[in-house]
Design a protein around this motif. Structure first.
Motif, short mmCIF file in Angstrom:
data_model
loop_
_atom_site.label_atom_id
_atom_site.label_comp_id
_atom_site.label_asym_id
_atom_site.label_seq_id
_atom_site.Cartn_x
_atom_site.Cartn_y
_atom_site.Cartn_z
N ALA A 1 -2.94 -12.74 1.68
CA ALA A 1 -1.37 -13.59 1.72
C ALA A 1 -0.58 -12.76 1.99
CB ALA A 1 -1.65 -14.20 0.17
N GLY A 2 -0.59 -11.05 1.77
CA GLY A 2 0.56 -10.56 1.94
C GLY A 2 0.13 -9.20 1.31
N TYR A 3 0.71 -7.97 1.80
CA TYR A 3 0.45 -6.67 1.26
C TYR A 3 2.06 -5.81 1.70
CZ TYR A 3 -1.42 -4.99 5.68
OH TYR A 3 -1.59 -4.72 6.91
N SER A 4 2.17 -4.64 1.27
CA SER A 4 3.01 -3.73 1.40
C SER A 4 2.25 -2.43 1.84
CB SER A 4 4.12 -3.47 0.64
OG SER A 4 3.84 -3.32 -0.53
N ILE A 5 2.77 -1.56 2.35
CA ILE A 5 2.13 -0.14 2.62
C ILE A 5 3.12 0.99 2.68
CG2 ILE A 5 2.09 -0.21 5.02
CD1 ILE A 5 -0.66 1.13 4.96
N ASP A 6 3.09 2.15 1.90
CA ASP A 6 3.92 2.92 2.21
C ASP A 6 3.23 4.18 2.41
OD1 ASP A 6 6.43 1.93 0.69
OD2 ASP A 6 4.92 1.84 -0.96
N TYR A 7 3.64 4.82 3.40
CA TYR A 7 3.05 6.08 4.29
C TYR A 7 3.72 7.16 3.56
CZ TYR A 7 1.75 2.54 7.68
OH TYR A 7 1.43 1.39 8.31
N VAL A 8 2.84 7.99 2.76
CA VAL A 8 3.64 9.03 2.04
C VAL A 8 3.58 10.70 2.64
CG1 VAL A 8 3.24 8.15 -0.16
CG2 VAL A 8 1.34 9.52 0.61
#
Length: 138
Positions: free
Chosen positions: A80-87
């Motif tokens: 349904a949706g997602y967020s991603i953080d590149y570290v």
């Protein structure tokens, strides 16, 4: 393994996705609210600075999230949706996407995914984190 083995079925579903075949993804673990996808890091998956392209990391997170949710909601699920953080930049020989269901109801699950690279010595390094919602369909 029999045809009803959950890991074998998950691998068959992943192999039915043309893009997953293109990037060489495989399901390494599947069950009990978790899933791990693995991709070999090839030159074609890198961006101009030599790091794994963010789109490849995002693909791995999306699929790992839905596969993990599928272990608790059933096979008919969609993100349904997602967020991603590149570290940190993703470098290594293998990319792992390890997802775990944090909360599940009857028709929806919230899932977290760690994206890690593995070097030649087997050392894992966190490169991105994702969290999303997956819903049962149909």
């Amino acid at each position: 393994m029999t045809e009803t083995d959950p890991l074998s079925l998950a691998r068959d579903i992943l192999r039915a996705q043309p893009f997953s075949r293109l990037v060489g993804a495989d399901v390494r673990a599947f069950g009990d609210g978790g899933a791990t996808l693995e991709l070999p890091i090839r030159e074609e998956l890198r961006q101009q600075n030599g790091f794994v392209h963010g789109g490849v990391l995002s693909y791995a997170a999306d699929n790992a999230l839905t596969f993990a949710a599928g272990t608790v909601l059933g096979a008919a699920v969609l993100t349904a949706g997602y967020s991603i953080d590149y570290v940190r930049p993703a470098v290594g020989v293998t990319l792992l996407a390890r997802a775990e269901v944090l909360h599940a109801g009857r028709r929806q699950a919230v899932v977290r995914c760690e994206l890690l690279t593995v070097d030649e010595d087997g050392e894992e390094t966190l490169c991105a984190l994702a969290q999303g919602t997956v819903r049962a369909v149909g």
